[in-house]
Scaffold this motif. Structure first.
Motif, short mmCIF file in Angstrom:
data_model
loop_
_atom_site.label_atom_id
_atom_site.label_comp_id
_atom_site.label_asym_id
_atom_site.label_seq_id
_atom_site.Cartn_x
_atom_site.Cartn_y
_atom_site.Cartn_z
N ARG A 31 0.84 -1.18 0.00
CA ARG A 31 0.00 0.00 0.00
C ARG A 31 0.89 1.24 0.00
O ARG A 31 2.08 1.17 0.31
N GLY A 32 0.29 2.39 -0.29
CA GLY A 32 1.00 3.62 -0.03
C GLY A 32 1.25 3.73 1.47
O GLY A 32 0.46 3.26 2.29
N GLU A 33 2.36 4.36 1.86
CA GLU A 33 2.73 4.38 3.27
C GLU A 33 1.64 5.01 4.13
O GLU A 33 1.30 4.49 5.19
N GLY A 34 1.10 6.15 3.70
CA GLY A 34 0.04 6.80 4.47
C GLY A 34 -1.19 5.92 4.60
O GLY A 34 -1.80 5.85 5.67
N ASP A 35 -1.56 5.25 3.51
CA ASP A 35 -2.72 4.36 3.53
C ASP A 35 -2.49 3.21 4.50
O ASP A 35 -3.38 2.84 5.28
N TYR A 36 -1.28 2.64 4.47
CA TYR A 36 -0.96 1.53 5.37
C TYR A 36 -1.03 1.97 6.83
O TYR A 36 -1.61 1.29 7.68
N LEU A 37 -0.44 3.13 7.13
CA LEU A 37 -0.44 3.62 8.50
C LEU A 37 -1.85 3.95 8.98
O LEU A 37 -2.21 3.68 10.14
N ASP A 38 -2.69 4.51 8.10
CA ASP A 38 -4.09 4.78 8.47
C ASP A 38 -4.81 3.47 8.78
O ASP A 38 -5.56 3.38 9.77
N TRP A 39 -4.60 2.48 7.91
CA TRP A 39 -5.26 1.17 8.09
C TRP A 39 -4.84 0.53 9.41
O TRP A 39 -5.68 0.07 10.19
N MET A 40 -3.53 0.51 9.68
CA MET A 40 -3.05 -0.12 10.90
C MET A 40 -3.46 0.66 12.15
O MET A 40 -3.64 0.07 13.22
N THR A 41 -3.61 1.95 12.05
CA THR A 41 -4.12 2.73 13.18
C THR A 41 -5.56 2.35 13.46
O THR A 41 -5.97 2.22 14.63
N ASP A 42 -6.36 2.14 12.40
CA ASP A 42 -7.73 1.67 12.59
C ASP A 42 -7.74 0.29 13.24
O ASP A 42 -8.59 0.01 14.10
N VAL A 43 -6.82 -0.58 12.81
CA VAL A 43 -6.72 -1.90 13.44
C VAL A 43 -6.40 -1.75 14.92
O VAL A 43 -6.98 -2.42 15.78
N GLY A 44 -5.48 -0.84 15.24
CA GLY A 44 -5.12 -0.61 16.64
C GLY A 44 -6.31 -0.15 17.47
O GLY A 44 -6.50 -0.61 18.61
#
Length: 251
Positions: A31-44
């Motif tokens: 994924r794009g880095e920002g998209d990945y970080l947003d996704w993983m923050t939602d997972v958190g």
């Protein structure tokens, strides 16, 4: 995780996709880095909702030599959700003097040294979760320290570096055709460190079920979530095999 009750999970142990382009069967690990970080923050946030106030979240993740910042960028994002109570370095291979232990994965570049470790971030909701440190402890080398320092037993805290090597494999099939497995000993040690009897353990990126196998062996109730049906089938077979192995031992 939306279907799980709030405040119902004792321990979360998982290794999500690292966003390094690993060859999963169906998931596209780039994924794009920002998209990945947003996704993983939602997972958190989803993990924080289902985890008990005194629960532990052990997040195994790694960067690469060319992209080393991503795990730390994610930790900065998750500061709004969790306390980083411990940072454990999982040592997969190590050289001591002229000897080596564990499996060394070659790095074909003159710029980088071999990457022999990954991160295990121990995240909690309040930063004040007591741990059963001696349950994953080690004996004292200098036995005089036991009485001299007033310890009740020949056991000390292992610390924040855990040497847990992979079993040597020669083909990907021996890792269940999954590019991101970890040894059963790693989630088992996380459960012991948390120290709650009969815990409910969740792995929201179950893969081939290593956390659930460890949960079975440790007397925990394991819950796994996985999008790939083939990996779910492998996980089910591995858990059933672990159950049969324990039953035969009991006999």
């Amino acid at each position: 995780m939306r279907g799980l009750e709030a405040d119902s999970i004792d321990v979360v142990i998982t290794s999500p996709p690292y966003n390094l382009g690993l060859a999963y069967r169906t998931y596209q690990d780039r994924r794009g880095e920002g998209d990945y970080l947003d996704w993983m923050t939602d997972v958190g946030r989803a993990v924080a909702r289902v985890m008990k106030p005194g629960g532990s979240f052990f997040l195994n993740i790694a960067g690469s030599s060319s992209e080393p910042w991503l795990p730390f960028e994610l930790m900065v994002r998750l500061r709004t959700v969790f306390h980083l109570q411990n940072h454990i370095v999982w040592v997969k291979s190590i050289a001591v003097e002229d000897d080596s232990y564990g499996h060394f994965k070659p790095v074909n570049s003159p710029r980088y040294v071999h990457r022999n470790h990954e991160h295990v971030f121990h995240l909690t909701r309040g930063g004040d979760v007591p741990l059963a440190r001696l349950d994953v402890g080690v004996p004292y080398k200098d036995k005089s320290n036991i009485a001299r320092r007033g310890h009740a037993q020949d056991r000390r805290c292992r610390g924040d570096t855990w040497f847990i090597p992979y079993e040597t494999v020669r083909a990907r099939a021996q890792k269940f055709n999954h590019p991101g497995t970890f040894p059963v000993a790693l989630p088992a040690m996380c459960m012991r460190l948390h120290g709650v009897p009969d815990p409910v353990v969740l792995d929201p990126f179950m893969g081939t079920g290593t956390t659930l196998v460890a949960a079975q062996q440790e007397g925990a109730r394991g819950i796994g979530i996985e999008t790939d049906a083939a990996y779910v089938g492998i996980a089910r077979e591995r858990v059933q095999a672990a159950i049969r192995a324990m039953e035969s031992t009991d006999i």
